[in-house]
Design a protein around this motif. Structure first.
Motif, mmCIF file in Angstrom:
data_model
loop_
_atom_site.group_PDB
_atom_site.id
_atom_site.type_symbol
_atom_site.label_atom_id
_atom_site.label_comp_id
_atom_site.label_asym_id
_atom_site.label_seq_id
_atom_site.Cartn_x
_atom_site.Cartn_y
_atom_site.Cartn_z
ATOM 1 N N UNK A 81 63.339 36.536 -16.375
ATOM 2 C CA UNK A 81 62.864 37.906 -16.521
ATOM 3 C C UNK A 81 61.448 37.970 -17.057
ATOM 4 N N UNK A 82 60.939 39.184 -17.250
ATOM 5 C CA UNK A 82 59.514 39.391 -17.535
ATOM 6 C C UNK A 82 59.092 39.185 -18.977
ATOM 7 N N UNK A 83 60.026 38.983 -19.895
ATOM 8 C CA UNK A 83 59.625 38.796 -21.299
ATOM 9 C C UNK A 83 60.639 39.306 -22.292
ATOM 10 N N UNK A 84 61.153 40.497 -22.063
ATOM 11 C CA UNK A 84 62.202 41.037 -22.912
ATOM 12 C C UNK A 84 63.473 40.220 -22.678
ATOM 13 N N UNK A 102 66.310 41.399 -20.420
ATOM 14 C CA UNK A 102 66.094 41.615 -18.988
ATOM 15 C C UNK A 102 66.387 40.384 -18.146
ATOM 16 N N UNK A 103 67.057 39.386 -18.705
ATOM 17 C CA UNK A 103 67.631 38.325 -17.882
ATOM 18 C C UNK A 103 68.909 38.879 -17.266
ATOM 19 N N UNK A 143 61.372 33.977 -22.450
ATOM 20 C CA UNK A 143 61.600 34.587 -23.765
ATOM 21 C C UNK A 143 62.163 33.571 -24.766
ATOM 22 N N UNK A 144 61.486 33.404 -25.898
ATOM 23 C CA UNK A 144 61.915 32.418 -26.889
ATOM 24 C C UNK A 144 63.299 32.735 -27.440
ATOM 25 N N UNK A 172 56.703 43.950 -10.890
ATOM 26 C CA UNK A 172 57.161 45.336 -10.789
ATOM 27 C C UNK A 172 57.655 45.894 -12.120
ATOM 28 N N UNK A 173 58.280 45.029 -12.937
ATOM 29 C CA UNK A 173 58.884 45.530 -14.169
ATOM 30 C C UNK A 173 57.858 45.827 -15.252
#
Length: 256
Positions: free
Chosen positions: A24-27, A30-31, A52-53, A134-135
């Motif tokens: 996902x994009x970072x959050x 959002x996986x 994402x850590x 897109x996200x």
């Protein structure tokens, strides 16, 4: 063998193998559900710097984490090492999750890794991820499409500049389009990309939005135009990772 399209935790699927998972994009929320489920089953996780850590912090202590960003080789050589790492662990009977930021197949070299694994007879499961293309704009109130505004979206890699002999992008064609261009990995050369689009016909006042660190608390948004974005992004201290949206949709904004 072809990539496995069945759930990797069904009885018919072997325990050992590789799962290409989009983080996902970072959050970390959002996986995908499937991606998180497979990550929880991993013996080995091969990860990238944009993952994402928090997802790694949740792993049990016995899980071996390989940071692919720290492999000390050039880009091509490092990819060969990553491929070999996936294959060797899987052949040793381990379940390996290749955790990549965004979606593995959107400028993530995921298909290269699938080809390497299937060529070595290692079973592979592919789990798409939410792409930042897109996200990140969506969470910055920038839709990449909007009814009556655009009928096309083109996602472009900015890892090489316009005019570079390695470039596969037709910048003249992009300049003639009226829709949305989403530029990935383009922060450091944003001025060159803007100049190429203007030279190809895009008006200098075309709206542009740059979203840095999209979907996480540090998110920063700079709204500008093609002719001004290089100076204004620099003044704002924009740095990678960032997604740049070019086109009329970047000029839309919610009321209030």
């Amino acid at each position: 063998p072809a990539a496995d399209t069945a759930d990797a935790d069904t009885p018919e699927t072997p325990r050992a193998g590789v799962a290409l998972v989009g983080g996902g994009p970072g959050d970390p929320e959002l996986i995908t559900v499937r991606g998180r489920r497979l990550l929880a089953r991993a013996d080995v996780v091969v990860t990238d710097r944009l993952v994402p850590r928090e997802l790694l912090d949740e792993l049990p202590p016995h899980v071996e984490v390989v940071d692919a960003a720290k492999i000390p080789y050039g880009r091509a050589a490092a990819q060969e090492v990553i491929n070999r790492t996936l294959i060797e662990h899987a052949r040793a009977g381990r379940f390996v999750v290749r955790l990549k930021g965004g979606d593995p197949y959107v400028f993530g070299r995921g298909f290269e890794e699938l080809l390497a694994c299937t060529g070595a007879d290692v079973p592979v499961t592919v789990v798409p991820g939410i792409t930042s293309a897109f996200s990140a704009p969506a969470l910055a109130d920038v839709p990449v499409t909007h009814r009556g505004v655009t009928h096309e979206v083109v996602v472009v890699s900015g890892h090489v500049p316009p005019g570079d002999e390695r470039s596969l992008v037709d910048w003249d064609a992009l300049g003639r389009l009226r829709g949305t261009v989403v530029l990935m990995m383009g922060v450091e050369r944003i001025g060159r990309f803007a100049d190429a689009l203007i030279a190809a016909g895009r008006p200098g006042d075309t709206p542009v939005a740059v979203v840095q660190d999209g979907t996480v608390p540090a998110q920063k948004v700079v709204r500008s135009t093609l002719e001004k974005i290089a100076d204004e992004a620099a003044a704002a201290g924009v740095r990678p990772p960032a997604v740049t949206v070019i086109g009329p949709v970047a000029g839309l904004a919610p009321a209030g």
